[in-house]
Design an enzyme around this catalytic site. Structure first.
Site, PDB file in Angstrom:
ATOM      1  N   SER A  99       0.884  -1.055   0.217  1.00 25.45           N
ATOM      2  CA  SER A  99      -0.063   0.472   0.062  1.00 25.45           C
ATOM      3  C   SER A  99       0.581   1.442  -0.276  1.00 25.45           C
ATOM      4  O   SER A  99      -0.163   2.581   0.197  1.00 25.45           O
ATOM      5  CB  SER A  99      -1.091  -0.147   1.607  1.00 25.45           C
ATOM      6  N   THR A 101       1.934   2.289   2.853  1.00 21.52           N
ATOM      7  CA  THR A 101       2.433   2.945   4.207  1.00 21.52           C
ATOM      8  C   THR A 101       3.344   3.557   4.804  1.00 21.52           C
ATOM      9  O   THR A 101       3.180   4.592   5.608  1.00 21.52           O
ATOM     10  CB  THR A 101       0.912   1.769   4.808  1.00 21.52           C
ATOM     11  N   PRO A 125       2.206  13.053  13.383  1.00 24.19           N
ATOM     12  CA  PRO A 125       2.056  12.766  12.160  1.00 24.19           C
ATOM     13  C   PRO A 125       1.070  12.409  11.700  1.00 24.19           C
ATOM     14  O   PRO A 125       0.818  12.334  10.263  1.00 24.19           O
ATOM     15  CB  PRO A 125       2.651  11.403  12.187  1.00 24.19           C
ATOM     16  N   ASN A 126       0.044  11.336  12.189  1.00 28.35           N
ATOM     17  CA  ASN A 126      -1.486  10.761  11.880  1.00 28.35           C
ATOM     18  C   ASN A 126      -1.946  12.084  12.048  1.00 28.35           C
ATOM     19  O   ASN A 126      -3.265  11.720  10.995  1.00 28.35           O
ATOM     20  CB  ASN A 126      -1.008   9.746  13.168  1.00 28.35           C
ATOM     21  N   ASP A 127      -2.827  12.261  13.326  1.00 28.21           N
ATOM     22  CA  ASP A 127      -3.254  13.925  14.081  1.00 28.21           C
ATOM     23  C   ASP A 127      -3.467  14.516  13.228  1.00 28.21           C
ATOM     24  O   ASP A 127      -4.791  15.093  12.608  1.00 28.21           O
ATOM     25  CB  ASP A 127      -3.814  13.092  15.529  1.00 28.21           C
ATOM     26  N   SER A 134      -5.722   8.607   4.283  1.00 27.87           N
ATOM     27  CA  SER A 134      -5.096   6.741   4.719  1.00 27.87           C
ATOM     28  C   SER A 134      -4.040   6.958   3.469  1.00 27.87           C
ATOM     29  O   SER A 134      -3.852   7.563   2.070  1.00 27.87           O
ATOM     30  CB  SER A 134      -6.542   6.342   4.459  1.00 27.87           C
ATOM     31  N   HIS A 183      11.887  -6.144 -45.095  1.00 29.09           N
ATOM     32  CA  HIS A 183      12.898  -7.253 -45.245  1.00 29.09           C
ATOM     33  C   HIS A 183      14.280  -7.117 -45.052  1.00 29.09           C
ATOM     34  O   HIS A 183      14.683  -8.387 -45.529  1.00 29.09           O
ATOM     35  CB  HIS A 183      11.672  -8.764 -46.434  1.00 29.09           C
ATOM     36  N   SER A 313      36.146   1.061 -29.308  1.00 30.78           N
ATOM     37  CA  SER A 313      36.730  -0.277 -29.171  1.00 30.78           C
ATOM     38  C   SER A 313      38.059  -0.099 -28.127  1.00 30.78           C
ATOM     39  O   SER A 313      38.688   0.842 -28.930  1.00 30.78           O
ATOM     40  CB  SER A 313      36.800  -1.210 -30.813  1.00 30.78           C
ATOM     41  N   LYS A 319      38.434   2.521 -34.519  1.00 32.59           N
ATOM     42  CA  LYS A 319      36.285   2.443 -34.946  1.00 32.59           C
ATOM     43  C   LYS A 319      35.731   3.208 -33.944  1.00 32.59           C
ATOM     44  O   LYS A 319      35.849   3.921 -32.821  1.00 32.59           O
ATOM     45  CB  LYS A 319      36.420   0.455 -33.654  1.00 32.59           C
ATOM     46  N   VAL A 320      34.582   3.040 -34.611  1.00 38.46           N
ATOM     47  CA  VAL A 320      33.884   4.901 -33.532  1.00 38.46           C
ATOM     48  C   VAL A 320      32.299   4.248 -33.984  1.00 38.46           C
ATOM     49  O   VAL A 320      31.828   3.092 -35.310  1.00 38.46           O
ATOM     50  CB  VAL A 320      33.217   6.038 -34.247  1.00 38.46           C
ATOM     51  N   GLU A 326      22.312   2.986 -30.004  1.00 37.39           N
ATOM     52  CA  GLU A 326      22.540   2.072 -28.543  1.00 37.39           C
ATOM     53  C   GLU A 326      21.957   1.970 -26.947  1.00 37.39           C
ATOM     54  O   GLU A 326      21.000   1.136 -26.764  1.00 37.39           O
ATOM     55  CB  GLU A 326      24.312   1.367 -28.642  1.00 37.39           C
TER      56      GLU A 326
END
Length: 459
Positions: A99, A101, A125-127, A134, A183, A313, A319-320, A326
């Site tokens: 939940s 909570t 915190p609650n009241d 809730s 294709h 690499s 190499k690039v 990617e």
């Protein structure tokens, strides 16, 4: 060992780090869920704080909280939202009670601590912080609010930026013709404008679908409390809350037409995730097309050259690699995986409550963030900066046997197929072979086989 203090909740006393703003319930969650070490996303926490601030002011306006307490709660939320160390106060693991909570109480405790210090009186915190609420309606609301805000602030601008980059590039290079492929095999010619416009249209459709999904998220379940009946909540709270939240965010949130569906299920989050998945599929298609077009430079298609961003690499000098496409493909894979998680999470709506809310929130926000970030990179470091290798476009196009398709209406499919096979077998331009095997004048053949003309369709 760090210094501790003793805090108490309904289960008893517990040691909490001395300087922590949170209390016993947060500490219990820390102890209970040492699973991933991954806290709830910052965007979720920020939305949770906005919800607490709006709820406090709504409750004050309805006479359910004193204005001084509401102001102290609001100021505490503001100080947290402005903090550079926000996430330090919200350590609860994503994989917690279903939940959420623990995250709700984490926020309630942190806010209450700061509000109590400022007010010089106890803010509970609650009241107080959680009054009329809730976890069961707060956390679904936070999912909706955080997703809407991240769509508006991050993903929508990023997708628009990518769309604009495609439009600009189409104006720059769109006149070039290239071999079309179906294709992965040679097909009729297309222009680069047609290619880029196709990608752009995919993203525009994605954006339209995402905007529709965002509209559904605008209905909030806050006010339904524990199960949807609104127990212990002022009957006008949901509307008052939406007004306050809209003032803070500039959005158009409203109370849900039915609290039960928004608390017991997460169909709107699942629907948004489905559209994020579709967007990821679009990004994957664009990324892979760029990789294929860039392949080579000698043994591949080599139609375009992507910007060289880093050595490709550790062993092959020079190499690039197409690193941005990617990365985009990997983002797409992660978003598709997140969608599976969210779909399974959505299935866990048991009676009046969904019990996979934290992982739904985390996965949804992760998908939005990843798509936003990679869309910007794709626009700026791939689309905007690739260059055209004109010779590699024109040379294969000139000898493409598929151009003979344009002769079908004149000489028939069977004769055209014979010419195409001969041209391919002899590696000769189609116009030369067609001149030898038909009575058509070369000038007429040249007009019929013009690649640029063939990109416009018709006879």
């Amino acid at each position: 060992m760090p210094n501790t203090r003793i805090e108490q909740d309904s289960l008893g006393e517990l040691e909490v780090p001395e300087n922590a703003l949170y209390g016993a319930q947060t500490q219990r969650a820390i102890n209970n869920f040492p699973i991933s070490g991954q806290a709830m996303p910052e965007a979720f926490i920020r939305s949770l704080l906005l919800i607490k601030k709006a709820a406090a002011q709504a409750n004050a306006n309805l006479g359910c909280l004193t204005q001084s307490v509401a102001n102290a709660i609001s100021d505490a939320c503001d100080s947290l939202l402005d903090s550079n160390t926000l996430q330090l106060h919200f350590p609860v693991d994503v994989y917690q009670t279903g939940s959420g909570t623990s995250s709700n109480m984490n926020a309630n405790e942190v806010i209450a601590t700061l509000a109590s210090r400022a007010l010089g009186d106890h803010v509970n915190p609650n009241d107080h912080v959680n009054f009329g609420q809730s976890s069961n309606d707060v956390i679904p609301t936070a999912i909706h609010v955080s997703a809407v805000l991240q769509l508006e602030e991050a993903l929508f601008p990023a997708l628009n930026h990518l769309i604009e980059a495609l439009e600009t590039k189409a104006l720059e290079v769109g006149h070039h013709c290239k071999t079309g492929r179906t294709h992965l095999m040679d097909a009729m010619p297309v222009t680069l404008k047609q290619v880029l416009d196709g990608w752009r249209d995919q993203l525009e459709q994605d954006l339209e679908r995402l905007r529709h999904a965002k509209t559904q998220l605008g209905q909030l379940p806050l006010g339904g409390t524990a199960v949807g009946t609104g127990i212990n909540t002022h009957p006008d709270f949901a509307d008052a809350f939406s007004l306050q939240l809209n003032s803070l965010t500039g959005q158009g949130f409203t109370r849900a037409s039915n609290f039960f569906s928004r608390i017991g299920a997460q169909d709107n989050a699942v629907a948004l995730s489905g559209q994020l998945r579709t967007t990821a599929v679009s990004i994957m298609k664009i990324a892979n097309d760029l990789r294929w077009m860039n392949s080579g430079p000698l043994a591949g298609l080599g139609e375009i050259t992507l910007e060289a961003l880093q050595p490709g690499s550790s062993i092959m000098p020079g190499k690039v690699n197409p690193v941005i496409p990617e990365a985009a493909a990997m983002v797409s894979a992660k978003v598709i995986g997140n969608d599976t998680t969210i779909t399974l999470g959505g299935q866990s709506g048991n009676f009046e409550l969904n019990v996979m809310l934290p992982v739904i929130a985390d996965s949804l926000l992760d998908s939005i963030k990843l798509l936003a970030n990679v869309s910007t990179l794709l626009a700026d470091r791939a689309i905007a900066t690739f260059t055209i290798n004109a010779e590699q476009l024109e040379k294969p196009l000139a000898i493409n046997p598929i151009l003979v398709t344009a002769l079908n209406p004149v000489i028939g499919y069977t004769k055209a197929a014979e010419i195409a096979k001969a041209a391919y077998r002899e590696q000769r331009p189609i116009i030369d072979v067609a001149s030898e095997h038909t009575d058509l004048p070369r000038e007429e053949l040249k007009a019929l086989l013009d690649p640029a003309k063939l990109t416009r369709g018709g006879f």
